[in-house]
Design a protein around this motif. Sequence first.
Motif, PDB file in Angstrom:
ATOM      1  N   GLY A  10       0.794  -1.221   0.000  1.00 24.52           N
ATOM      2  CA  GLY A  10       0.000   0.000   0.000  1.00 24.52           C
ATOM      3  C   GLY A  10       0.821   1.263   0.000  1.00 24.52           C
ATOM      4  O   GLY A  10       0.265   2.343  -0.094  1.00 24.52           O
ATOM      5  N   ARG A  11       2.148   1.179   0.131  1.00 24.08           N
ATOM      6  CA  ARG A  11       2.998   2.366   0.121  1.00 24.08           C
ATOM      7  C   ARG A  11       3.869   2.328  -1.121  1.00 24.08           C
ATOM      8  O   ARG A  11       4.722   1.471  -1.261  1.00 24.08           O
ATOM      9  CB  ARG A  11       3.876   2.419   1.380  1.00 24.08           C
ATOM     10  CG  ARG A  11       4.730   3.686   1.455  1.00 24.08           C
ATOM     11  CD  ARG A  11       5.443   3.787   2.786  1.00 24.08           C
ATOM     12  NE  ARG A  11       6.361   2.700   3.010  1.00 24.08           N
ATOM     13  CZ  ARG A  11       7.635   2.695   2.564  1.00 24.08           C
ATOM     14  NH1 ARG A  11       8.094   3.708   1.875  1.00 24.08           N
ATOM     15  NH2 ARG A  11       8.407   1.673   2.808  1.00 24.08           N
ATOM     16  N   PRO A  12       3.669   3.255  -2.052  1.00 18.40           N
ATOM     17  CA  PRO A  12       4.438   3.224  -3.292  1.00 18.40           C
ATOM     18  C   PRO A  12       5.930   3.428  -3.044  1.00 18.40           C
ATOM     19  O   PRO A  12       6.341   4.065  -2.063  1.00 18.40           O
ATOM     20  CB  PRO A  12       3.872   4.407  -4.097  1.00 18.40           C
ATOM     21  CG  PRO A  12       2.577   4.747  -3.447  1.00 18.40           C
ATOM     22  CD  PRO A  12       2.724   4.369  -2.024  1.00 18.40           C
ATOM     23  N   GLU A  13       6.729   2.893  -3.958  1.00 20.68           N
ATOM     24  CA  GLU A  13       8.157   3.174  -3.908  1.00 20.68           C
ATOM     25  C   GLU A  13       8.368   4.672  -4.086  1.00 20.68           C
ATOM     26  O   GLU A  13       7.646   5.339  -4.821  1.00 20.68           O
ATOM     27  CB  GLU A  13       8.882   2.420  -5.022  1.00 20.68           C
ATOM     28  CG  GLU A  13      10.388   2.560  -4.971  1.00 20.68           C
ATOM     29  CD  GLU A  13      11.085   1.765  -6.049  1.00 20.68           C
ATOM     30  OE1 GLU A  13      12.266   1.455  -5.884  1.00 20.68           O
ATOM     31  OE2 GLU A  13      10.435   1.463  -7.073  1.00 20.68           O
ATOM     32  N   GLY A  14       9.363   5.195  -3.378  1.00 21.73           N
ATOM     33  CA  GLY A  14       9.631   6.616  -3.485  1.00 21.73           C
ATOM     34  C   GLY A  14       8.712   7.461  -2.635  1.00 21.73           C
ATOM     35  O   GLY A  14       8.580   8.663  -2.862  1.00 21.73           O
ATOM     36  N   PHE A  15       8.074   6.849  -1.631  1.00 23.22           N
ATOM     37  CA  PHE A  15       7.195   7.576  -0.732  1.00 23.22           C
ATOM     38  C   PHE A  15       7.770   7.515   0.673  1.00 23.22           C
ATOM     39  O   PHE A  15       8.246   6.462   1.099  1.00 23.22           O
ATOM     40  CB  PHE A  15       5.795   6.972  -0.739  1.00 23.22           C
ATOM     41  CG  PHE A  15       4.764   7.828  -0.067  1.00 23.22           C
ATOM     42  CD1 PHE A  15       4.217   8.909  -0.734  1.00 23.22           C
ATOM     43  CD2 PHE A  15       4.350   7.569   1.227  1.00 23.22           C
ATOM     44  CE1 PHE A  15       3.264   9.712  -0.123  1.00 23.22           C
ATOM     45  CE2 PHE A  15       3.402   8.362   1.850  1.00 23.22           C
ATOM     46  CZ  PHE A  15       2.859   9.447   1.173  1.00 23.22           C
ATOM     47  N   PRO A  16       7.776   8.632   1.422  1.00 21.69           N
ATOM     48  CA  PRO A  16       8.316   8.589   2.785  1.00 21.69           C
ATOM     49  C   PRO A  16       7.631   7.526   3.638  1.00 21.69           C
ATOM     50  O   PRO A  16       6.423   7.322   3.550  1.00 21.69           O
ATOM     51  CB  PRO A  16       8.031  10.002   3.320  1.00 21.69           C
ATOM     52  CG  PRO A  16       7.925  10.854   2.096  1.00 21.69           C
ATOM     53  CD  PRO A  16       7.319   9.985   1.041  1.00 21.69           C
ATOM     54  N   ASP A  17       8.407   6.859   4.469  1.00 23.27           N
ATOM     55  CA  ASP A  17       7.917   5.783   5.321  1.00 23.27           C
ATOM     56  C   ASP A  17       7.554   6.349   6.694  1.00 23.27           C
ATOM     57  O   ASP A  17       8.451   6.703   7.472  1.00 23.27           O
ATOM     58  CB  ASP A  17       9.007   4.707   5.455  1.00 23.27           C
ATOM     59  CG  ASP A  17       8.588   3.551   6.342  1.00 23.27           C
ATOM     60  OD1 ASP A  17       7.440   3.546   6.818  1.00 23.27           O
ATOM     61  OD2 ASP A  17       9.418   2.648   6.556  1.00 23.27           O
ATOM     62  N   PRO A  18       6.276   6.451   7.039  1.00 21.54           N
ATOM     63  CA  PRO A  18       5.911   6.989   8.352  1.00 21.54           C
ATOM     64  C   PRO A  18       6.552   6.222   9.500  1.00 21.54           C
ATOM     65  O   PRO A  18       6.874   6.818  10.544  1.00 21.54           O
ATOM     66  CB  PRO A  18       4.383   6.855   8.371  1.00 21.54           C
ATOM     67  CG  PRO A  18       3.982   6.857   6.932  1.00 21.54           C
ATOM     68  CD  PRO A  18       5.089   6.127   6.224  1.00 21.54           C
ATOM     69  N   GLY A  19       6.746   4.910   9.335  1.00 20.93           N
ATOM     70  CA  GLY A  19       7.384   4.130  10.384  1.00 20.93           C
ATOM     71  C   GLY A  19       8.812   4.566  10.649  1.00 20.93           C
ATOM     72  O   GLY A  19       9.287   4.509  11.798  1.00 20.93           O
ATOM     73  N   PHE A  20       9.499   5.026   9.602  1.00 15.76           N
ATOM     74  CA  PHE A  20      10.864   5.524   9.767  1.00 15.76           C
ATOM     75  C   PHE A  20      10.870   6.823  10.565  1.00 15.76           C
ATOM     76  O   PHE A  20      11.739   7.034  11.427  1.00 15.76           O
ATOM     77  CB  PHE A  20      11.509   5.751   8.402  1.00 15.76           C
ATOM     78  CG  PHE A  20      12.872   6.399   8.455  1.00 15.76           C
ATOM     79  CD1 PHE A  20      14.018   5.624   8.538  1.00 15.76           C
ATOM     80  CD2 PHE A  20      13.015   7.786   8.428  1.00 15.76           C
ATOM     81  CE1 PHE A  20      15.283   6.215   8.597  1.00 15.76           C
ATOM     82  CE2 PHE A  20      14.258   8.381   8.487  1.00 15.76           C
ATOM     83  CZ  PHE A  20      15.392   7.585   8.571  1.00 15.76           C
ATOM     84  N   TRP A  21       9.901   7.703  10.307  1.00 14.72           N
ATOM     85  CA  TRP A  21       9.925   9.041  10.889  1.00 14.72           C
ATOM     86  C   TRP A  21       9.306   9.105  12.281  1.00 14.72           C
ATOM     87  O   TRP A  21       9.572  10.046  13.026  1.00 14.72           O
ATOM     88  CB  TRP A  21       9.220  10.024   9.949  1.00 14.72           C
ATOM     89  CG  TRP A  21       9.979  10.187   8.680  1.00 14.72           C
ATOM     90  CD1 TRP A  21       9.698   9.610   7.468  1.00 14.72           C
ATOM     91  CD2 TRP A  21      11.191  10.910   8.495  1.00 14.72           C
ATOM     92  NE1 TRP A  21      10.650   9.942   6.548  1.00 14.72           N
ATOM     93  CE2 TRP A  21      11.588  10.739   7.149  1.00 14.72           C
ATOM     94  CE3 TRP A  21      11.974  11.691   9.342  1.00 14.72           C
ATOM     95  CZ2 TRP A  21      12.735  11.331   6.629  1.00 14.72           C
ATOM     96  CZ3 TRP A  21      13.124  12.285   8.826  1.00 14.72           C
ATOM     97  CH2 TRP A  21      13.490  12.097   7.484  1.00 14.72           C
ATOM     98  N   GLN A  22       8.515   8.107  12.649  1.00 19.13           N
ATOM     99  CA  GLN A  22       7.869   8.119  13.951  1.00 19.13           C
ATOM    100  C   GLN A  22       8.900   8.228  15.069  1.00 19.13           C
ATOM    101  O   GLN A  22       9.764   7.382  15.236  1.00 19.13           O
ATOM    102  CB  GLN A  22       7.040   6.845  14.145  1.00 19.13           C
ATOM    103  CG  GLN A  22       6.285   6.778  15.458  1.00 19.13           C
ATOM    104  CD  GLN A  22       5.154   7.781  15.537  1.00 19.13           C
ATOM    105  OE1 GLN A  22       4.446   8.009  14.567  1.00 19.13           O
ATOM    106  NE2 GLN A  22       4.966   8.385  16.697  1.00 19.13           N
ATOM    107  N   GLY A  23       8.833   9.318  15.836  1.00 19.78           N
ATOM    108  CA  GLY A  23       9.720   9.512  16.973  1.00 19.78           C
ATOM    109  C   GLY A  23      11.121   9.991  16.643  1.00 19.78           C
ATOM    110  O   GLY A  23      11.923  10.192  17.564  1.00 19.78           O
ATOM    111  N   ARG A  24      11.440  10.210  15.382  1.00 18.35           N
ATOM    112  CA  ARG A  24      12.781  10.663  15.001  1.00 18.35           C
ATOM    113  C   ARG A  24      13.019  12.098  15.448  1.00 18.35           C
ATOM    114  O   ARG A  24      12.138  12.952  15.330  1.00 18.35           O
ATOM    115  CB  ARG A  24      12.971  10.604  13.486  1.00 18.35           C
ATOM    116  CG  ARG A  24      12.991   9.219  12.899  1.00 18.35           C
ATOM    117  CD  ARG A  24      14.373   8.618  12.941  1.00 18.35           C
ATOM    118  NE  ARG A  24      14.348   7.285  12.336  1.00 18.35           N
ATOM    119  CZ  ARG A  24      15.378   6.484  12.257  1.00 18.35           C
ATOM    120  NH1 ARG A  24      16.552   6.872  12.742  1.00 18.35           N
ATOM    121  NH2 ARG A  24      15.265   5.296  11.698  1.00 18.35           N
TER     122      ARG A  24
END
Length: 382
Positions: A10-24
């Motif tokens: 459901g997440r296209p390639e080249g799209f920011p990953d919310p899981g990566f940014w959570q809490g960063r």
Amino acid sequence: MKRRNPAASGRPEGFPDPGFWQGRKVLLTGHTGFKGAWMLEWLEAMGAHVTGMSLQPEGPVSLFEGLHGTARLEGEITDIRDEAEVARRVAGIEPEIVFHLAAQSLVRRGYADPPTTYAVNIGGTLNVLKAVADVGSARAVVVTTTDKVYRNDGSGRAFVETDPLGGEDPYSRSKAICEMVVSAYHDPLEALGCRVAAARAGNVIGGGDWAADRLIPDAVRAWGRGEKLQVRRPDATRPFQHVLEPLRGYMVLAEKLCGIARCAPAYNFGPFEAGAKVRDVLDLVAGHFDGAAIAYADRIEGLHEAGTLSLDPSLAARDLGVAPVWSLEEGIAHTATWYRSFADGADPRDLCLADRMAYFAALLKAGHSRQADTPDGNAEVA
């Protein structure tokens, strides 16, 4: 070697990953500017802990204040020319990811005030990178520059990342030197476990830009006063794109810098199509405003500005999976709707959210189309 295509989940390639940014922990310089305000909203929507460093917003109308209010400005106003203050702030933040957007970004202001332009764009970048290296907490740094860093030979061809850097005016030259500063920090930062890259974006459009000497903001102001827009260089050609396009690229680049794959030292972010003429852009914009009047100059006057600028974004598409989603016409339509709705009293937070949701929908559609085009509908790519 195969890897899963993010579109399969459901997440296209080249799209920011919310899981990566959570809490960063993210440091965003220039967060009170046009691009910075849009980026701050997007990062925080994904759960990042963002701290800004910027000057006060300019002008009587501010997208940052409309989106984020004035309360958070306390403690975040910093002049990046102040080496000691920048060092103190970065040490207190201990960021994992750094986006350096703060700059003097206007060509004509660069002509009017070269010392400030050089001090901010070169000295300020040096201060930020030195502070980041001294603290040693960051894993990725993205420094935004411009399509104008290239030595423009007037051929009209699209620049690629390996083309020589240069610049004919103080702003362009300051950004080319800024990239030399970035290059000087590649090895020192990598020794600390942090990678750095430059992001060269074409001309951005989008709702909430109120800067002087920018095409659509100048048009909106003139037409709002019932005046005719005076256009100095109607046949100048630029790689126009909606602001969400390069911001997506900056975030995906930061994610890639934190991974194991090698990244190039710089990436272009812009449309694949040849740049559009100023007159063609304005004709499209005028179609969204009743009574919009334009006067195009019939000869070039004033200080030197490049006649044609075009970027080749193929490297970002190949390495990062980042390719433009909205056409110029779609970007202009969303931009014009934003300004018209704002003039009618709409909340800028609602307008920016609506644009982000529309952009996400377009990106998902594009991602699913690419997935369907793979052999046998396979959701894996080489």
